[in-house]
Design an enzyme around this catalytic site. Structure first.
Site, mmCIF file in Angstrom:
data_model
loop_
_atom_site.group_PDB
_atom_site.id
_atom_site.type_symbol
_atom_site.label_atom_id
_atom_site.label_comp_id
_atom_site.label_asym_id
_atom_site.label_seq_id
_atom_site.Cartn_x
_atom_site.Cartn_y
_atom_site.Cartn_z
ATOM 1 N N HIS A 45 21.419 46.454 15.894
ATOM 2 C CA HIS A 45 22.642 47.114 15.397
ATOM 3 C C HIS A 45 23.803 46.946 16.382
ATOM 4 O O HIS A 45 24.702 47.786 16.422
ATOM 5 C CB HIS A 45 22.424 48.607 15.128
ATOM 6 C CG HIS A 45 21.194 48.914 14.340
ATOM 7 N ND1 HIS A 45 21.190 49.102 12.977
ATOM 8 C CD2 HIS A 45 19.884 49.036 14.728
ATOM 9 C CE1 HIS A 45 19.966 49.341 12.546
ATOM 10 N NE2 HIS A 45 19.150 49.294 13.601
ATOM 11 N N LYS A 102 45.554 33.535 28.034
ATOM 12 C CA LYS A 102 44.461 33.426 27.071
ATOM 13 C C LYS A 102 43.576 32.200 27.251
ATOM 14 O O LYS A 102 44.046 31.112 27.520
ATOM 15 C CB LYS A 102 45.035 33.393 25.637
ATOM 16 C CG LYS A 102 45.586 34.729 25.179
ATOM 17 C CD LYS A 102 44.498 35.713 24.829
ATOM 18 C CE LYS A 102 43.854 35.359 23.553
ATOM 19 N NZ LYS A 102 43.844 36.212 22.472
ATOM 20 N N SER A 141 46.570 29.837 24.403
ATOM 21 C CA SER A 141 47.529 30.366 23.431
ATOM 22 C C SER A 141 48.904 29.798 23.751
ATOM 23 O O SER A 141 49.258 29.609 24.916
ATOM 24 C CB SER A 141 47.561 31.893 23.525
ATOM 25 O OG SER A 141 48.796 32.387 23.059
ATOM 26 N N GLU A 147 34.526 29.702 17.327
ATOM 27 C CA GLU A 147 35.138 30.236 16.103
ATOM 28 C C GLU A 147 35.131 29.187 14.999
ATOM 29 O O GLU A 147 34.937 29.509 13.817
ATOM 30 C CB GLU A 147 36.559 30.699 16.395
ATOM 31 C CG GLU A 147 36.594 31.911 17.329
ATOM 32 C CD GLU A 147 37.978 32.118 17.913
ATOM 33 O OE1 GLU A 147 38.866 32.566 17.181
ATOM 34 O OE2 GLU A 147 38.177 31.810 19.102
#
Ligand code: ARG
Length: 466
Positions: free
Chosen positions: A157, A284, A278, A291
Site C-alpha cells: 500500500h 531540475k 527543465s 516517465e
C-alpha cells in the site's frame, strides 16, 4: 495510368482519396526483406513444380537480388500505383525482367503472401526482443549482486511494511521479465508457422511443395487450413498482449524508481544520461526516461485494444480490415525495442544511496519481529499481534523507536519479554530471519540470484570487469 495488379476487370479509375485510403505501402514497405525472401523461395518452389523452367527461375531470382540491392542501398524508388510492398516488388521485377515477372504470382495471392511476410518479419524481431530482455535481466541481477547487503523498507500500500533487501525488491522485476521471456518463447511457436501456399483462401493448385517452402524460409511448421491461414492474426494479438504485459512490468518498475528517486525518498539517483532538465527551473533533473517508459504503456495497450477490435466481427478469411494489423504491430515492436534497452541503461547506471535508505527506515517495521519474538516464547500469534499493537500505540505516542524501549518498558506489556529482545530488533536480523525459499534473507536472495543466472543469457564477468 500505371496498371494495377487487379486492374483487368475495372474500367473506371480509383478515386484519388480512395487510393490513398487503400494504400499500405507507406508502412508495409518495412516488410521488403521478408517479401523478397518469400518470393525467392516461391520461385524455387514454382521451378520444382515445373511451373517455371530452371532458367526462368534463375532470371526471376536475379531480378529479386537486384531489387534486394536497391532496397539495402536505399535506392529503391516507389512509383504511384505501388499499393503495398507486394505490388511494388512485382512492378519493379517487371521493369527489370519483363513479362516473365508475371509468372511469379502463379498460385500465390497477396493474402498468403502478406501473412507469410508478416510472420517472417515478426519472427526476426522476436529474437532481438528476447536478447533485450536478457540484457535487462542481466543488469538487474548485476545490481542485485552489488547491493546484496542494502536493506530497505519493503512496501505494501506504499506504506512501510517490513525490511527487505534492495536486491530482493529489484529482483522481483527480473522474475516478471522471466515470465515475459517464457511467454515470448511460447508465442514464438505460433508465429513460426508458414501460410504460404494457401493462395487467396482455398489452397494452391500447382503442386507447390509447402514442406520445401517452409524449410527454405526457416519456418518450423505449416498452417493446416488455408482459410484459417490467410485470416489468422492471433499471433499478432498474442504478440501485442505479450507486449502490453511486458510494458506493464516496465511501467511499474519505472514508477517505483520515479518514487525512489524523488527528493523525499532519495534512495536512488538516475544517471544524467537518462534524465533531462527543465527549461525554466535550473535546479531540475527529471526522470524523463522512466516517465516515457510508463507513458508508452498507454500506446502499447491501445494497439492491443485496437487490433482486437479490428479482428472482432470479420467474416471468414481475408478482409481488408486485416491490413490494419501492421501499424499497431510495427509501432509496438519499435516501442518495446526502445523501452527495453532504455530500462536496461537506467538500471545499469543507477546510483544507490544506502545512507538515505537507512535514514528512511521506520522502527515500526520491526513490530512483526516483536510479535514473532512473543510467539517464540509461546504466545499464540493473535494475542502477540494484539499486544504489540498496544506497544506500537505507545511508541507513536511518545515518539520513540521500538529498539530504544528499555527492557523494563517491554516487561510492562508482558513478562515474556527478556534481555534477548533487543538483539531481535534490527532490520538486518529481521530480513535474514526470512530465509524461506524466495524470502529476503541473504542466503535466500543468493539462491535466487543463482537461479536467475541460469535462466539469463548475459555475460556477468564482462559486466563486473567494466
Ligand atoms: N496490403 C494488404 C494487407 O496488408 C495485402 C493483402 C491484400 N489482399 C487483397 N486481397 N487485397 O493486408
Amino acid at each position: 495510368m500505371s496498371q494495377q495488379l487487379w486492374g483487368g476487370r475495372f474500367s473506371g479509375a480509383t478515386d484519388a482519396l480512395m487510393r490513398k485510403f487503400n494504400d499500405s505501402i507507406f508502412f508495409d514497405i518495412r516488410l521488403w526483406e521478408a517479401d523478397l525472401d518469400g518470393s525467392m523461395a516461391y520461385a524455387k518452389a514454382l521451378a520444382r513444380a515445373s511451373v517455371l523452367t530452371e532458367e526462368e527461375a534463375d532470371i526471376i531470382q536475379d531480378g529479386l537480388d537486384e531489387i534486394r540491392a536497391e532496397f539495402s542501398q536505399r535506392r529503391f524508388e516507389l512509383k504511384s500505383g505501388d499499393e503495398d510492398i507486394h505490388s511494388a516488388v512485382e512492378r519493379r521485377l517487371g521493369e527489370l525482367i519483363g513479362d516473365l515477372a508475371g509468372k511469379l504470382h502463379t498460385g500465390r495471392s497477396r493474402n498468403d503472401q502478406v501473412a507469410t511476410d508478416t510472420r517472417l518479419w515478426l519472427k526476426r524481431k522476436l529474437v532481438v526482443l528476447r536478447e533485450q530482455l536478457d540484457t535487462l535481466q542481466g543488469v538487474i541481477v548485476s545490481q542485485a549482486i552489488t547491493h546484496l547487503n542494502v536493506i530497505m523498507p519493503g512496501y505494501t500500500h506504499l506504506q512501510q511494511a517490513q525490511p527487505v533487501r534492495f536486491s530482493h525488491w529489484l529482483l522481483s522485476y527480473a522474475w516478471m521479465f522471466q515470465r515475459d521471456k517464457e511467454r515470448l518463447d511460447d508465442l514464438t511457436q505460433r508465429v513460426d508457422v508458414m501460410p504460404l501456399g494457401s493462395g487467396a483462401l482455398s489452397g494452391n493448385p500447382f503442386k507447390i511443395d509447402r514442406v520445401f517452402l517452409a524449410q527454405a524460409l526457416g519456418f518450423a511448421a505449416l498452417t493446416a487450413n488455408s482459410m484459417d491461414a490467410v485470416s489468422d492474426r492471433d499471433y499478432i494479438a498474442e504478440f501485442l498482449s505479450w507486449a502490453a504485459i511486458t510494458q506493464l512490468h516496465l511501467s511499474r518498475l519505472a514508477e517505483d524508481l520515479i518514487i525512489y528517486s524523488s527528493r523525499e525518498f532519495g534512495f536512488v539517483e538516475l544517471d544524467d544520461a537518462y534524465s533531462t532538465g527543465s527549461s525554466l527551473m535550473p535546479q531540475k533533473k527529471n526522470p524523463d526516461s522512466l516517465e516515457l517508459i510508463r507513458g508508452k504503456t498507454g500506446r502499447v495497450v491501445g494497439s492491443l485494444t485496437g487490433l482486437l477490435t479490428t479482428l472482432k466481427g470479420q467474416p471468414s478469411t481475408y478482409n481488408k480490415d486485416s491490413q490494419e494489423d501492421k501499424e499497431p504491430l510495427f509501432d509496438t515492436v519499435d516501442t518495446l525495442g526502445m523501452t527495453l534497452p532504455i530500462a536496461a541503461g537506467v538500471i545499469k547506471t543507477l546510483k544507490v544511496n544506502p545512507g538515505r535508505i537507512y535514514d528512511a527506515m521506520d522502527s515500526l517495521m520491526l513490530a512483526t519481529e516483536l510479535a514473532d519474538y512473543l510467539v517464540d516464547k509461546g504466545l499464540p500469534f493473535r494475542e502477540a499481534h494484539h499486544l504489540v499493537g498496544k506497544i506500537v500505540q505507545q511508541a507513536i505516542a511518545i515518539d520513540q523507536p521500538l529498539y530504544s524501549f528499555p527492557l523494563a518498558a517491554y516487561k510492562k506489556f508482558s513478562d515474556l519479554f527478556d534481555r534477548d529482545v533487543h538483539e531481535r530488533l534490527t532490520f538486518n536480523r529481521a530480513a535474514d530471519r526470512r530465509d524461506s525459499l524466495g524470502g529476503t534473507s541473504e542466503n535466500a536472495v543468493k539462491a535466487q540470484i543463482e537461479l536467475l543466472r541460469d535462466l539469463i543469457e548475459f555475460d556477468f564477468d564482462e559486466e563486473v570487469a567494466d
